[in-house]
Design a protein around this motif. Structure first.
Motif, mmCIF file in Angstrom:
data_model
loop_
_atom_site.group_PDB
_atom_site.id
_atom_site.type_symbol
_atom_site.label_atom_id
_atom_site.label_comp_id
_atom_site.label_asym_id
_atom_site.label_seq_id
_atom_site.Cartn_x
_atom_site.Cartn_y
_atom_site.Cartn_z
ATOM 1 N N ARG A 124 0.658 -1.305 -0.157
ATOM 2 C CA ARG A 124 0.081 0.085 -0.013
ATOM 3 C C ARG A 124 0.844 1.308 0.008
ATOM 4 O O ARG A 124 0.499 2.199 -0.644
ATOM 5 C CB ARG A 124 -0.881 -0.054 1.107
ATOM 6 N N CYS A 143 -1.083 3.087 9.646
ATOM 7 C CA CYS A 143 -1.930 3.079 10.673
ATOM 8 C C CYS A 143 -1.695 2.041 11.853
ATOM 9 O O CYS A 143 -1.510 0.903 11.634
ATOM 10 C CB CYS A 143 -3.479 2.797 10.068
ATOM 11 N N PRO A 187 -10.606 3.800 12.252
ATOM 12 C CA PRO A 187 -10.213 3.137 10.980
ATOM 13 C C PRO A 187 -10.593 3.850 9.750
ATOM 14 O O PRO A 187 -11.733 4.286 9.413
ATOM 15 C CB PRO A 187 -10.608 1.832 11.056
ATOM 16 N N PHE A 188 -9.720 3.879 8.711
ATOM 17 C CA PHE A 188 -10.344 4.517 7.503
ATOM 18 C C PHE A 188 -9.488 3.770 6.316
ATOM 19 O O PHE A 188 -8.487 3.072 6.379
ATOM 20 C CB PHE A 188 -9.937 5.939 7.247
ATOM 21 N N THR A 189 -10.045 4.039 5.113
ATOM 22 C CA THR A 189 -9.204 3.301 3.981
ATOM 23 C C THR A 189 -8.588 4.596 3.015
ATOM 24 O O THR A 189 -9.129 5.751 3.156
ATOM 25 C CB THR A 189 -10.083 2.425 3.249
ATOM 26 N N GLY A 190 -7.997 4.371 1.909
ATOM 27 C CA GLY A 190 -7.263 5.405 1.445
ATOM 28 C C GLY A 190 -6.282 6.054 2.107
ATOM 29 O O GLY A 190 -5.673 5.629 3.177
ATOM 30 N N CYS A 242 -1.717 6.643 5.313
ATOM 31 C CA CYS A 242 -2.291 5.756 4.577
ATOM 32 C C CYS A 242 -2.993 4.583 5.504
ATOM 33 O O CYS A 242 -2.493 3.776 6.324
ATOM 34 C CB CYS A 242 -1.354 4.781 3.857
ATOM 35 N N GLY A 243 -4.597 4.409 5.396
ATOM 36 C CA GLY A 243 -5.220 3.857 6.364
ATOM 37 C C GLY A 243 -5.302 2.423 5.894
ATOM 38 O O GLY A 243 -5.825 1.498 6.543
ATOM 39 N N ASP A 244 -4.657 2.018 4.892
ATOM 40 C CA ASP A 244 -4.733 0.628 4.223
ATOM 41 C C ASP A 244 -3.066 0.093 4.998
ATOM 42 O O ASP A 244 -2.789 -1.308 4.540
ATOM 43 C CB ASP A 244 -4.970 0.292 2.783
ATOM 44 N N ARG A 246 -1.344 -0.993 7.517
ATOM 45 C CA ARG A 246 -1.594 -1.127 8.976
ATOM 46 C C ARG A 246 -0.580 -2.159 9.694
ATOM 47 O O ARG A 246 0.320 -2.862 8.964
ATOM 48 C CB ARG A 246 -2.978 -2.078 9.116
#
Length: 358
Positions: A124, A143, A187-190, A242-244, A246
């Protein structure tokens, strides 16, 4: 070894890089007295579908025997990444700068030695950098899944209630030299643009590190160096989280300073960052800064009174007090030298290791 003006570091290199790695990614791990954590991190990277092509371990406490243990570990596995081990004088920012010099790839990722990357972590981050064809992004943070969306401490709740801490989105800088805890992040994506990246999980373009190195004002444990580096890099490039990408951060108790030194660092380092990056702070931010320090001291005394058999809060308060006096009487200053290579891997005899000379 010819004289290059660089500081030679004892160590070794094992070349194993095979197709399938992220060929333009390096991982740098600065470590101090945590051999078990480093081996757990290596095992976690080995399990990932996509791995960095190069891992550099910079060891600030060679007496713990990490070099031998890592060499034994890599000799019993068919790893796909190059592995470099180097011994260094201790100091987080010094070790990270050494890792920059010893690594060779376009993107340089940093993980704390007690971090565990989860599936897709390096992919990612690589995708974000690769898609940024204008090179607007200088650094990407990951994250920390076990530190977000969590209840925050009583101390932080009181700081909010008293107006001593700003109610901003996490990872956004406030002019009183603070930012809200990651526990408030969902939590988030992108990817989202931020001001402050977590030092336990961040990655940089090589060209960013050609301009800025980690400040060696910060000694030893180096509390606050992630905030200072973020603000410096953010003055020229965008920073994104970047939320993805992790990780888990299993904060190790090993290699951490005692409470007096920690309290002293909290004030001195924070004051240094504040004056460097917010030199024209308005009076309300000045008041906010010092009232927050007084509040932290008051909380320490309250905790000590509640549990007088535990002297740690008192030691922490004493460190805060001494640090405050130092900032008022002799404010800390540091002239940042231009970024430049400083270290190389020395040519040394190492049983069963491929030795390199740079």
């Amino acid at each position: 070894m010819r004289d290059t003006g660089l500081i030679p570091l004892q160590g070794w290199k094992r070349s194993h890089s095979l197709p399938g790695c992220l060929e333009d990614c390096s991982l740098v791990v600065a470590t101090f007295k945590r051999p078990d954590d480093v081996l757990a991190l290596l095992a976690a990277v080995e399990r990932l579908e996509k791995q960095p092509a190069e891992i550099v371990i910079v060891d600030g406490y060679p007496a713990a025997g990490l070099g031998t243990r890592v060499l034994d570990w890599v000799e019993t596995r068919s790893v796909t990444f190059d592995l470099i081990y180097a011994q260094s004088e201790p100091g987080l920012t010094r070790q990270r700068n050494a890792g920059i010099d010893l690594s060779t790839r376009r993107y340089v990722c940093f993980l704390d030695d007690d971090a565990i990357p989860l599936d897709g972590y390096f992919e990612r981050i690589h995708e974000l950098f690769a898609a940024d064809t204008r090179h607007d992004i200088g650094a990407v943070g990951g994250c920390v899944m076990n530190e977000i969306d969590k209840p925050i401490s009583r101390r932080w709740r009181l700081r909010f209630a008293l107006g001593l801490a700003p109610r901003l989105e996490p990872m956004i800088y406030h002019r009183s030299c603070t930012h809200t805890p990651r526990g408030l992040m969902k939590p988030f994506t992108g990817a989202r643009r931020v001001d402050v990246l977590p030092g336990c999980t961040w990655s940089f373009r090589r060209e960013t590190l050609d301009v800025f190195r980690f400040s060696e004002f910060f000694q030893g444990y180096s509390q606050g160096e992630d905030l200072e580096m973020s603000l410096r890099v953010g003055s020229r490039w965008n920073l994104v989280c970047c939320g993805d990408a992790r990780i888990l951060h299993n904060a190790s108790p090993a290699g951490r300073p005692h409470q007096f030194l920690r309290g002293n660092m909290e004030v001195v380092n924070r004051f240094f960052i504040w004056k460097r990056h917010t030199p024209d702070a308005e009076w309300r931010y000045v008041a906010n800064f010092w009232l927050d320090i007084l509040f932290l001291q008051a909380m320490d005394f309250a905790w000590f009174c509640a549990k007088p058999w535990n002297a740690d809060p008192l030691r922490h308060a004493a460190g805060l007090t001494l640090g405050s006096l130092r900032c008022l009487v002799a404010p800390p200053r540091f002239d940042e030298p231009p970024a430049r290579p400083q270290y190389q891997l020395a040519s040394v005899e190492q049983p069963d290791a491929q030795v390199v000379q740079q």
